[in-house]
Design a protein around this motif. Structure first.
Motif, mmCIF file in Angstrom:
data_model
loop_
_atom_site.group_PDB
_atom_site.id
_atom_site.type_symbol
_atom_site.label_atom_id
_atom_site.label_comp_id
_atom_site.label_asym_id
_atom_site.label_seq_id
_atom_site.Cartn_x
_atom_site.Cartn_y
_atom_site.Cartn_z
ATOM 1 N N LEU A 151 0.897 -1.218 -0.162
ATOM 2 C CA LEU A 151 0.059 0.027 -0.080
ATOM 3 C C LEU A 151 0.922 1.318 -0.110
ATOM 4 O O LEU A 151 0.675 2.086 -0.737
ATOM 5 N N VAL A 152 1.796 1.106 0.915
ATOM 6 C CA VAL A 152 2.721 2.435 0.973
ATOM 7 C C VAL A 152 3.399 2.916 -0.355
ATOM 8 O O VAL A 152 3.520 3.888 -0.782
ATOM 9 N N GLY A 174 2.482 -4.352 8.066
ATOM 10 C CA GLY A 174 2.736 -4.256 6.796
ATOM 11 C C GLY A 174 2.927 -2.679 6.651
ATOM 12 O O GLY A 174 3.887 -2.368 5.626
ATOM 13 N N LEU A 175 2.082 -2.064 7.001
ATOM 14 C CA LEU A 175 2.465 -0.507 6.873
ATOM 15 C C LEU A 175 3.684 -0.120 7.388
ATOM 16 O O LEU A 175 4.477 0.684 6.709
ATOM 17 N N GLY A 178 6.177 -1.217 5.022
ATOM 18 C CA GLY A 178 6.163 -0.406 3.844
ATOM 19 C C GLY A 178 7.093 0.723 3.827
ATOM 20 O O GLY A 178 7.801 1.274 2.972
ATOM 21 N N VAL A 179 6.438 1.428 5.032
ATOM 22 C CA VAL A 179 7.242 2.579 5.355
ATOM 23 C C VAL A 179 8.799 2.668 5.520
ATOM 24 O O VAL A 179 9.662 3.310 5.008
ATOM 25 N N GLU A 180 9.369 1.311 6.200
ATOM 26 C CA GLU A 180 10.711 1.234 6.032
ATOM 27 C C GLU A 180 11.021 0.686 4.609
ATOM 28 O O GLU A 180 12.305 1.522 4.411
ATOM 29 N N ASN A 181 10.526 0.146 3.885
ATOM 30 C CA ASN A 181 11.234 -0.194 2.575
ATOM 31 C C ASN A 181 11.085 0.884 1.765
ATOM 32 O O ASN A 181 12.003 1.163 0.916
ATOM 33 N N ILE A 188 3.699 5.665 11.813
ATOM 34 C CA ILE A 188 2.479 4.592 11.797
ATOM 35 C C ILE A 188 1.865 4.510 13.092
ATOM 36 O O ILE A 188 2.417 4.325 14.194
ATOM 37 N N HIS A 189 0.382 4.984 13.065
ATOM 38 C CA HIS A 189 -0.218 5.054 14.452
ATOM 39 C C HIS A 189 -1.541 3.873 14.235
ATOM 40 O O HIS A 189 -1.987 3.997 13.090
ATOM 41 N N VAL A 190 -1.609 3.530 15.401
ATOM 42 C CA VAL A 190 -2.476 2.100 15.200
ATOM 43 C C VAL A 190 -3.700 2.290 16.366
ATOM 44 O O VAL A 190 -3.426 2.453 17.423
#
Ligand SMILES: *Cc1c(COP(=O)(O)O)cnc(C)c1O
Length: 292
Positions: A151-152, A174-175, A178-181, A188-190
């Protein structure tokens, strides 16, 4: 497996409370991916279906409750991508619109007691054949997180924050991955939708070991999973009528309530750009329609 091109734009949400706090808030419209293979459920299934195909497996076996968005997504995806599908459903036999849809998509439903349901490996062994492929409850797992990380890379704009609701934490992991990649600094807030949501941090570490910690906001569960309170229902009615974007009480309603509440408390610096993941799951609304 045939390819599946979908549409999930980033759409700004216009709300007085966001404007007053100087925030630009957007939805990633994963709810538009498919009516029933919706939101994060497609993302979580994608690599599991590819793995099943690569291993020559033709029958999916998965698990969930009687209102599970994941079960319905698996039923619809199995039909689309030519797998057989069996769902092992927790609790006594019931019928509801979600399970009827599953049956129409050709899924076999097996109801088991809550006691038996606790041992999914044993249930899997009981019903599996050589051509079976195990998909965990909620699409949970590292392959699920991998799909959500994609998604990112789709994002067309930059954001200071990405917010999602969490059940198993697979999407959150996953998010974070994705941010890391993508080498982004987005936080990321959950919003865990269950009581005791602190466990989500461990799931993120387990499913995405290379990712940074996420920020949890554990006090927006409204009594626990699939529980609700009048304040949440009132908020949802106002939000949907105001924005024209449908959210439901189990996941995305709690997510939006939390972000608006944080905005009103001055949690975000003015000028912040915030992306909320619309993880779909609108059938959750049907199960609670009498509350509205
Ligand atoms: C299943 C679901 C979630 C939870 O996702 P996890 O990856 O299990 O944390 C969030 N939102 C909706 C709408 C869902 O159906």
């Amino acid at each position: 497996m045939q390819s599946f091109d979908f549409y999930s734009p980033e759409e700004q949400i216009y709300r007085a409370s966001f404007a007053e706090a100087g925030l630009s808030v957007y939805f990633k419209r994963d709810d538009l991916i498919h009516p029933y293979i919706s939101g994060n459920k497609w993302r979580k299934l994608k690599h599991q279906l590819l793995a099943a195909e690569a291993e020559g497996k033709t029958a999916l076996i998965t698990f969930g409750g009687a209102w599970s968005n994941h079960i319905l997504a698996t039923a619809a995806a199995a039909a689309k991508f030519n797998f057989q599908a069996t769902a092992i459903i927790r609790g006594e036999e019931v019928s509801n619109p979600v399970l009827s849809l599953c049956k129409v998509y050709g899924m076999q439903l097996i109801f088991v007691s809550r006691e038996d349901y606790k041992d999914k490996e044993a249930l899997y062994r009981r019903y599996a054949t050589e051509s079976s492929y195990f998909i965990d409850e909620g699409g949970y797992g590292a392959l699920g997180a991998l799909g959500c990380s994609e998604l990112v890379a789709e994002l067309t704009e930059k954001y200071d924050y990405i917010f999602c609701a969490a059940g198993t934490g697979t999407t959150a992991a996953g998010l974070a991955l994705g941010v890391e990649n993508s080498l982004l600094t987005t936080q990321i807030h959950v919003i865990p939708v269950l009581k005791g949501g602190e466990f989500i941090q461990m799931e993120v570490q387990k499913l995405a070991p290379s990712a940074k910690d996420v920020t949890l906001h554990v006090d927006y569960h409204f009594g626990g999973y699939a529980r609700t309170k009048p304040a949440l229902l009132t908020f949802i009615k106002d939000f949907v009528a105001d924005t024209g974007i449908l959210i439901e009480p189990t996941y995305t309603g709690k997510l939006c309530y939390a972000v608006e509440d944080l905005a009103q408390q001055g949690y975000f610096p003015a000028g912040s750009r915030i992306l909320l993941i619309h993880t779909g799951g609108l059938t959750g609304f049907i199960g609670m329609h009498e509350r509205f």
